[in-house]
Design a protein around this motif. Structure first.
Motif, PDB file in Angstrom:
ATOM      1  N   UNK A 128      26.597 -10.722 -27.642  1.00 42.86           N
ATOM      2  CA  UNK A 128      26.717 -11.523 -28.752  1.00 42.86           C
ATOM      3  C   UNK A 128      25.952 -11.105 -30.027  1.00 42.86           C
ATOM      4  N   UNK A 129      24.755 -10.570 -29.875  1.00 47.11           N
ATOM      5  CA  UNK A 129      24.193  -9.991 -30.932  1.00 47.11           C
ATOM      6  C   UNK A 129      23.105  -8.614 -30.337  1.00 47.11           C
ATOM      7  N   UNK A 130      22.580  -7.935 -31.122  1.00 43.11           N
ATOM      8  CA  UNK A 130      21.968  -6.835 -30.705  1.00 43.11           C
ATOM      9  C   UNK A 130      22.946  -5.577 -30.309  1.00 43.11           C
ATOM     10  N   UNK A 131      22.318  -4.831 -29.549  1.00 46.35           N
ATOM     11  CA  UNK A 131      23.005  -3.511 -29.223  1.00 46.35           C
ATOM     12  C   UNK A 131      22.697  -2.969 -27.909  1.00 46.35           C
ATOM     13  N   UNK A 132      23.637  -2.342 -27.240  1.00 50.83           N
ATOM     14  CA  UNK A 132      23.392  -1.469 -25.872  1.00 50.83           C
ATOM     15  C   UNK A 132      23.716  -0.195 -26.276  1.00 50.83           C
ATOM     16  N   UNK A 133      22.904   0.621 -25.968  1.00 49.54           N
ATOM     17  CA  UNK A 133      22.820   2.210 -26.544  1.00 49.54           C
ATOM     18  C   UNK A 133      22.702   2.842 -25.374  1.00 49.54           C
ATOM     19  N   UNK A 134      23.522   4.148 -25.221  1.00 47.94           N
ATOM     20  CA  UNK A 134      23.626   5.129 -24.011  1.00 47.94           C
ATOM     21  C   UNK A 134      23.381   6.465 -24.849  1.00 47.94           C
ATOM     22  N   UNK A 135      22.166   6.953 -24.720  1.00 49.26           N
ATOM     23  CA  UNK A 135      21.934   8.299 -25.219  1.00 49.26           C
ATOM     24  C   UNK A 135      21.976   7.984 -26.891  1.00 49.26           C
ATOM     25  N   UNK A 136      21.706   6.985 -27.328  1.00 46.99           N
ATOM     26  CA  UNK A 136      21.697   6.623 -28.831  1.00 46.99           C
ATOM     27  C   UNK A 136      23.070   6.133 -29.393  1.00 46.99           C
TER      28      UNK A 136
ATOM     29  N   UNK B 121      22.689 -16.620 -22.022  1.00 47.04           N
ATOM     30  CA  UNK B 121      22.220 -16.209 -20.718  1.00 47.04           C
ATOM     31  C   UNK B 121      21.274 -14.975 -20.850  1.00 47.04           C
ATOM     32  N   UNK B 122      21.100 -14.314 -21.896  1.00 46.97           N
ATOM     33  CA  UNK B 122      20.287 -13.250 -22.350  1.00 46.97           C
ATOM     34  C   UNK B 122      19.806 -13.724 -23.683  1.00 46.97           C
ATOM     35  N   UNK B 123      18.432 -13.488 -23.811  1.00 43.40           N
ATOM     36  CA  UNK B 123      18.241 -13.630 -25.283  1.00 43.40           C
ATOM     37  C   UNK B 123      17.060 -12.667 -25.721  1.00 43.40           C
ATOM     38  N   UNK B 124      17.422 -11.962 -26.654  1.00 41.56           N
ATOM     39  CA  UNK B 124      16.529 -10.833 -27.293  1.00 41.56           C
ATOM     40  C   UNK B 124      15.865  -9.988 -26.323  1.00 41.56           C
ATOM     41  N   UNK B 125      16.700  -9.347 -25.339  1.00 38.28           N
ATOM     42  CA  UNK B 125      16.354  -8.610 -24.350  1.00 38.28           C
ATOM     43  C   UNK B 125      16.288  -7.342 -24.917  1.00 38.28           C
ATOM     44  N   UNK B 126      15.073  -6.526 -24.802  1.00 40.80           N
ATOM     45  CA  UNK B 126      14.731  -5.036 -25.345  1.00 40.80           C
ATOM     46  C   UNK B 126      14.270  -4.359 -24.243  1.00 40.80           C
ATOM     47  N   UNK B 127      14.756  -3.080 -24.060  1.00 42.82           N
ATOM     48  CA  UNK B 127      13.807  -2.098 -23.204  1.00 42.82           C
ATOM     49  C   UNK B 127      14.438  -0.647 -23.431  1.00 42.82           C
ATOM     50  N   UNK B 128      13.911   0.123 -22.735  1.00 48.06           N
ATOM     51  CA  UNK B 128      14.325   1.499 -22.832  1.00 48.06           C
ATOM     52  C   UNK B 128      14.099   2.072 -21.407  1.00 48.06           C
ATOM     53  N   UNK B 129      15.252   2.606 -20.690  1.00 51.40           N
ATOM     54  CA  UNK B 129      15.198   3.439 -19.494  1.00 51.40           C
ATOM     55  C   UNK B 129      15.515   4.901 -19.781  1.00 51.40           C
ATOM     56  N   UNK B 130      14.580   5.716 -19.524  1.00 46.41           N
ATOM     57  CA  UNK B 130      14.800   7.175 -19.858  1.00 46.41           C
ATOM     58  C   UNK B 130      15.548   7.612 -18.922  1.00 46.41           C
ATOM     59  N   UNK B 131      16.246   8.967 -19.106  1.00 45.21           N
ATOM     60  CA  UNK B 131      16.799   9.576 -18.299  1.00 45.21           C
ATOM     61  C   UNK B 131      16.499   9.751 -16.667  1.00 45.21           C
TER      62      UNK B 131
ATOM     63  N   UNK C 206      21.262 -10.254 -27.125  1.00 45.56           N
ATOM     64  CA  UNK C 206      21.357 -11.679 -26.828  1.00 45.56           C
ATOM     65  C   UNK C 206      23.066 -11.852 -26.215  1.00 45.56           C
ATOM     66  N   UNK C 207      23.047 -12.670 -25.542  1.00 40.95           N
ATOM     67  CA  UNK C 207      24.615 -12.634 -24.651  1.00 40.95           C
ATOM     68  C   UNK C 207      24.752 -14.194 -24.452  1.00 40.95           C
ATOM     69  N   UNK C 208      25.885 -14.650 -24.778  1.00 39.48           N
ATOM     70  CA  UNK C 208      26.327 -15.962 -24.373  1.00 39.48           C
ATOM     71  C   UNK C 208      27.783 -15.864 -23.824  1.00 39.48           C
ATOM     72  N   UNK C 209      28.067 -16.442 -22.845  1.00 41.39           N
ATOM     73  CA  UNK C 209      29.546 -16.749 -22.463  1.00 41.39           C
ATOM     74  C   UNK C 209      30.352 -17.621 -23.359  1.00 41.39           C
ATOM     75  N   UNK C 210      31.525 -17.253 -23.274  1.00 43.83           N
ATOM     76  CA  UNK C 210      32.406 -17.976 -24.170  1.00 43.83           C
ATOM     77  C   UNK C 210      32.578 -19.414 -23.866  1.00 43.83           C
TER      78      UNK C 210
END
Lengths: 597, 613
Positions: free
Chosen positions: A392-400, A354-364, A344-348
């Protein structure tokens, strides 16, 4: 007193140069002493040399006068020079600090800031503070020493005479004070009015076609005349402030001298004073004028400088949330798996995310196309991967790895970026392509340019890769800029590529070349593309359809065409004119000039 | 000299300027203030006389009253001294006020004249002089004149008369001492002039170095996102530090020169004082001079110090202002190359028929300015060659062709932004040169590629084409142009300020406002230069729809980049190198298989999207 806090903080910048500042200050003490000694020599010349007919004293006193003048000359040079050197050095450090800060400011700060304002802070604000703390501090000391020294000597010479001649002194101070108070706002007004007047002029030069075509010359003339006369009135007010105060100031000063001559003359007649004393006395009176001016000037600058200092520190103190956390690790060799986990992302300052609870996985190696209306959150997703903003919340992961757990440098060096706005820098084309890795050998620069379909037009310039671009160099077309930006990203050979396709219109030839370049670039990388071409969505391994900050649907082109009415709608409106219904109107301009070199 | 056209801006003020004509022109501006100037002159002389009188009186007081013990005479002299100071104060007050106001008024007048002149010049002039150059040159020049009129004249006059007054007083007091003490004057003057020469070069360097720093800052601030994305911040810092240091060093070495000036002058002045004291003392010892005279001389020498420095400083300002004045006057004097015919009539309300009757045009020609071309000049290249066309009222004519074909020139001739070289442009049968430009242009509307917005409210910008329009009309135009929706969403709606400073509008939004402006003006004839830069899809659709509204029922000339526009046009003209090479409709041209068809096909060749079913 907030004012003084800001200025005191600015003074800290002089600390590394304290020895030069001290030299300047000591020079100043010597100069002031010399200034205070000269009238004494004059007194000796008159009383002992001339009145008592002492030729030896006369000659020696004259030599002493010159000697004092030379010493004063030398030290007033060192005083001025060292003061400037101190302040320039302090300003140098301050600019470097500002530059460093601006370079690392987070995107959320930059979103709020305006280029012009940041510019002003680095140039005129720094200059304002520099002049004040550098010269001001020394001049203030000088003025103080001279004022106190002269007054003390005047009283020591003859306190009655001193009182009589200094009667007008408070009046002088008040006159200067009034002047400063009156002129200060006027100067500000003149500046502001002049700049709006010049804006009209500028618009009439830049917009001459519109003005003439609409036959609006009389209207513009009236607009200009109005502002011009407002400016004239303010200027006349400034003239009045000047003419009402300055003669009065000098009159008070002269009145003091007249009083000294009159009262002192009577003291000489009654033999309580010598003529030399009297002459020296009037010389000390004259020394009082300059410091008063200085104080008046500094007074008029004080608040302006404090405001400037405040604006500088506002930038320097700006909170930067996107920094390496303590113990951040270097991102190990990247495979290219990108995962959004409930982001989830909110501008200050904004209420709605602007984004809420977005989840997805993009493989290599997967190409991800982002599709959606303006404002649906496409740009936000691509800005979160290189951690230009923090979620704002959640995680962005690259190779975990959470992107907040690795160093920014190791993260971003694995991500290539082709933004919508292709910012290039002034310098050679080669420097621009090698921007992310300046020491790259030329062969690799050329290879990147070839892959980006840029090599041909680059070599068509007489100076090839050494062609200077930017403000002082060759102007490039939009399509050319874009291909250089692609080459720039390619040179890093990043595992992850981010690309904003929304491009300025280019002619068909260029469009074709850019598409070829992009196809080349995507091979073997994880890619995120804000898609504007049907070919892109058709070839994408994964399409994320965004709507109002959430993923409305995902899958391949065929999946979505089948399952998502919204997707079909968007494809129709955004890409529709490419899907065979060409006759309606093309996305790229028809019959546009061919600008490619 | 005065008819010299303002055609080329000299790079810097290096070539010698003919001072006399400039002086004469400046004198012309001063003429209406004749009596006030005479008053100023009187006041300046009075001021100089009183400031020279002070030390003289003090000298007299010492010699005749104090040394001889004459109390009553001392009182009298003191009163005289105070009166002299009072006169001096009053004289200074009025001289500063008068001269200051004269200067400011002349400047204001010059500004309006410059502005009026610029407005009377044709596009031809602005094609040759880029706005940015012109702007910075004009700002610089008026600023220099501002310095001259602001304080320059009065300081120069005051200093001059101050020096002259002091010299006269000194000569009256004692010729020998006067000559000895004046020896230092030329020395001081040359020192100052020398220093200002050297320092000017040094300050030139500081201006360049701060320019470098600013350019770098500007670029790096704009590109900071890219810098962060590419991990370049550390390297950029190093690079900036180098330029920043160069700027610091240039400033320090410039200041080394200026810091040396005052002390040098101080030493010279002190030497003069020592010489006066020594020689005066010698004379006094031999009873050839009095103590009072010596004291008065010492004061005079001290008084020299300041005016000489000012004069030397202003020497450069005066030089610069002659150069600036020269350029400004030659601008003001330049003859407008495009004026209304003496017997020009007012254009009657238009039906909207536009005819090009064998029109040729070249930018090199100035035949219309009333100055016949010199015969030996090479024939300038024709931008338009023998253009013949007719557009009936209400028809849309689309013009296509490669860059440089003459499309923009062609449409500019309709509103007489340029004059034709040969042939004629007729509207409703009337040659555009036979009517006043205002009456012609008021019935025409223009939408340019980059919708130029003025720093004004959005309402003000839309109203630009018809100043008396009510708010309801403005809103209606905005609605028709599909601009209403986004304008309403702005915090201040129609009252939002746009233009250079407040300009947060997107490209597409600016275009919509430009269209609303033209809709409100409701012209019979419309010129439209379609933008090439792409906007997002939704806005693109809005623009196309707005254009449809705009074009309805008007005679329109469109430099077309959109297929939709070309398809809906009544005529399509294909322009190439100044010639109309093809004409017809979209379909007929496509069928004919000529240049148009080729351009059309090239547009879609290899478009991978084109093959999508």
């Amino acid at each position: 007193m907030v004012v003084l806090v800001q200025l005191r903080r600015a003074l800290i910048y002089l600390r590394p140069y304290w020895h030069i500042a001290l030299g300047s200050f000591l020079s100043l003490v010597i100069v002031s002493t010399a200034n205070l000694i000269s009238p004494q020599i004059l007194r000796i010349i008159i009383d002992r040399g001339i009145t008592q007919s002492d030729t030896r004293t006369l000659i020696w006193a004259c030599i002493a006068l010159i000697a004092v003048a030379v010493i004063r000359g030398i030290f007033s040079f060192t005083q001025g020079f060292w003061a400037e050197k101190t302040s320039q050095s302090g300003a140098y450090d301050m600019r470097n600090d500002l530059f460093e800060k601006i370079q690392t400011l987070s995107f959320s700060y930059l979103d709020q800031a305006q280029t012009g304002q940041l510019m002003t802070r680095m140039t005129s604000d720094v200059e304002q503070v520099r002049v004040f703390i550098g010269n001001g501090a020394v001049q203030l000391a000088s003025a103080g020493v001279m004022l106190i020294g002269s007054v003390v000597i005047l009283f020591a010479a003859n306190w009655k005479l001193a009182i009589i001649s200094l009667l007008t002194f408070p009046l002088m101070a008040v006159t200067i004070g009034i002047f400063v108070v009156r002129i200060r706002p006027l100067f500000g007004q003149v500046q502001a009015q002049l700049s709006s007047l010049n804006t009209v002029l500028q618009e009439n030069l830049a917009g001459v076609r519109i003005v003439q075509s609409f036959a609006r010359e009389p209207h513009e003339r009236e607009r200009y005349a109005k502002l011009n006369s407002v400016l004239l009135q303010t200027n006349l007010q400034a003239v009045r402030a000047l003419s009402n105060n300055f003669p009065v100031f000098f009159f008070w000063a002269n009145l003091g001298t007249a009083a000294a001559i009159w009262f002192g003359g009577h003291l000489v007649i009654s033999q309580q004073l010598t003529i030399g004393d009297l002459v020296a006395f009037t010389a000390y009176l004259a020394l009082l004028i300059q410091p008063l001016f200085t104080l008046g000037f500094l007074g008029s600058q004080l608040s302006r400088s404090a405001v400037s200092a405040g604006r500088i520190f506002e930038v320097l103190d700006a909170h930067n949330e996107v920094t390496d956390r303590p113990g951040a690790i270097t991102l190990p060799a990247v495979e290219g798996r990108v995962e959004f986990d409930g982001v989830t992302f909110r501008y200050v300052g904004d209420e709605r995310p602007v984004l809420s609870h977005v989840s997805f996985v993009a493989g290599p190696g997967v190409t991800v196309a982002l599709v959606g209306q303006t404002g649906s959150g496409k740009s936000t997703i691509i800005n979160l991967i290189p951690r230009f903003y923090d979620v704002t919340s959640g995680r962005v992961l690259i190779d975990g790895h959470d992107v907040r757990d690795v160093t920014l440098e190791s993260l971003r060096s694995n991500i290539g970026l082709v933004l919508q706005e292709t910012t290039l820098f002034s310098g050679s084309i080669r420097d621009n392509i090698a921007y992310g890795r300046p020491d790259t050998p030329f062969e690799q620069v050329e290879a990147a340019a070839r892959a980006a379909q840029a090599h041909d037009f680059i070599t068509s310039f007489p100076e090839g890769y050494d062609t200077t671009i930017g403000e002082r160099g060759v102007g490039l077309s939009g399509g050319q800029r874009q291909r250089i930006a692609i080459a720039r990203a390619l040179l890093l050979d990043p595992r992850i590529l981010i690309l904003d396709e929304s491009t300025s219109a280019v002619d068909a030839e260029t469009e074709y070349l850019i598409q070829k370049a992009i196809a080349q670039v995507l091979r073997g990388r994880t890619a995120f593309i804000i898609a504007h071409r049907v070919s892109t969505v058709r070839n994408a391994g994964l399409i994320l359809l965004l709507d109002g900050g959430t993923i409305a649907a995902s899958g391949t082109h065929e999946d979505l065409l089948r399952d998502s009415p919204l997707y079909g709608e968007i494809i129709d409106s955004q890409f529709g004119r490419q899907t065979g219904r060409v006759e309606e109107s093309p996305p790229t301009p028809l019959l546009a000039p061919t600008t490619t070199g | 000299m005065q008819q010299r056209a303002f055609t080329s801006l000299p790079a810097v003020t290096q070539q010698p300027v003919a001072t006399l004509p400039v002086l004469r022109r400046l004198a012309g501006y001063l003429k209406i203030y004749r009596w006030r100037l005479i008053a100023v002159l009187g006041l300046v002389i009075a001021g100089a006389a009183t400031s020279a009188g002070g030390p003289y009186l003090i000298g007299r007081a010492i010699d005749t009253a104090i040394r001889l013990g004459n109390g009553p005479l001392l009182n009298t002299i003191a009163v005289a001294l105070v009166s002299i100071y009072a006169v001096s104060a009053v004289a200074t007050r009025f001289q500063v006020a008068l001269m200051g106001s004269i200067g400011q008024r002349i400047l204001a007048r010059l500004r309006s004249e410059i502005f009026a002149t610029l407005q009377s010049l044709s596009l031809r002039y602005f094609d040759q002089h880029p706005a940015g150059d012109l702007m910075s040159r004009l700002l610089n020049d008026t600023d220099v004149l501002n310095q001259l009129f602001g304080q320059g004249i009065i300081q120069v006059l005051g200093s001059l008369f101050g020096i002259v007054g002091a010299i006269i007083a000194m000569l009256l007091l004692d010729v020998r001492l006067a000559i000895v003490s004046l020896l230092v004057v030329p020395l001081m003057f040359f020192t100052t002039a020398l220093f200002s020469q050297i320092s000017r070069r040094a300050f030139q360097r500081t201006r360049e170095s701060i320019g470098d720093v600013s350019a770098e800052i500007q670029e790096e601030i704009t590109g900071v996102r890219v810098a962060q994305a590419f991990n370049r911040t550390a390297l950029n810092r190093q690079r900036f530090a180098v330029r920043n240091a160069a700027n610091r060093d240039a400033n320090v070495s410039a200041i080394a020169i200026t810091s040396a000036l005052m002390p040098t002058l101080g030493i010279l002045s002190s030497m003069a004082i020592a010489v006066v004291a020594g020689f005066g003392g010698y004379l006094a010892l031999h009873h050839q001079a009095t103590v009072g005279t010596v004291v008065a001389f010492i004061t005079y020498v001290q008084q020299f110090f300041f005016p000489i420095q000012q004069l030397a400083n202003f020497f450069t300002t005066i030089q610069a202002s002659f150069a600036a004045g020269d350029r400004i006057f030659s601008l003001i004097d330049s003859t407008p190359d495009l004026t209304d015919h003496p017997n020009a009539i007012t254009m009657p309300p238009l039906r909207g028929e536009v005819v090009f009757d064998h029109v040729s045009f070249s930018y090199g020609s100035r035949r219309t300015s009333g100055l016949p071309e010199a015969g030996d000049e090479p024939e300038p290249e024709l931008v338009l060659d023998d253009i013949v066309l007719t557009a009936k009222p209400g028809e849309t004519t689309a013009i296509v062709g490669p860059t440089g074909a003459g499309k923009t020139t062609l449409v500019s001739l309709i509103g007489r932004l340029y004059d034709v070289t040969s042939g004629a442009v007729r509207i409703d049968g009337v040659d555009v040169r036979d009517v006043t430009r205002t009456s012609l242009r008021q019935q025409m509307g223009v939408v340019l590629q980059d919708s130029f917005l003025f720093s004004d409210t959005i309402a003000g910008n839309i109203r630009y084409g018809r100043l008396e329009a009510t708010h309801a009309e403005v809103e209606a135009a905005a609605r028709a142009a599909h601009a209403h929706e986004f304008i309403e969403r702005l915090p201040q709606g129609y009252q939002s300020t746009v233009g250079e400073r407040g300009g947060r509008l997107s490209q597409g939004q600016r275009q919509l406002i430009g269209i609303a402006r033209a809709i409100l003006a409701d012209p019979r004839i419309l010129i439209l230069d379609e933008a090439t830069s792409s906007v997002d899809t939704r806005t693109e659709l809005l623009i196309q729809d707005a254009l449809r509204v705009l074009l309805r029922d008007r005679t329109a000339f469109v430099i077309a980049h959109r297929l939709s526009t070309v398809r809906e046009a009544d005529h399509v003209l294909v322009l190439q190198r100044g010639h109309i090479v093809e004409r017809g409709t979209h379909d007929s041209l496509l069928a004919a298989g000529g240049l148009y068809a080729e351009l059309y096909r090239r547009q879609f060749r290899d478009d991978p999207a084109g093959s999508v079913p």
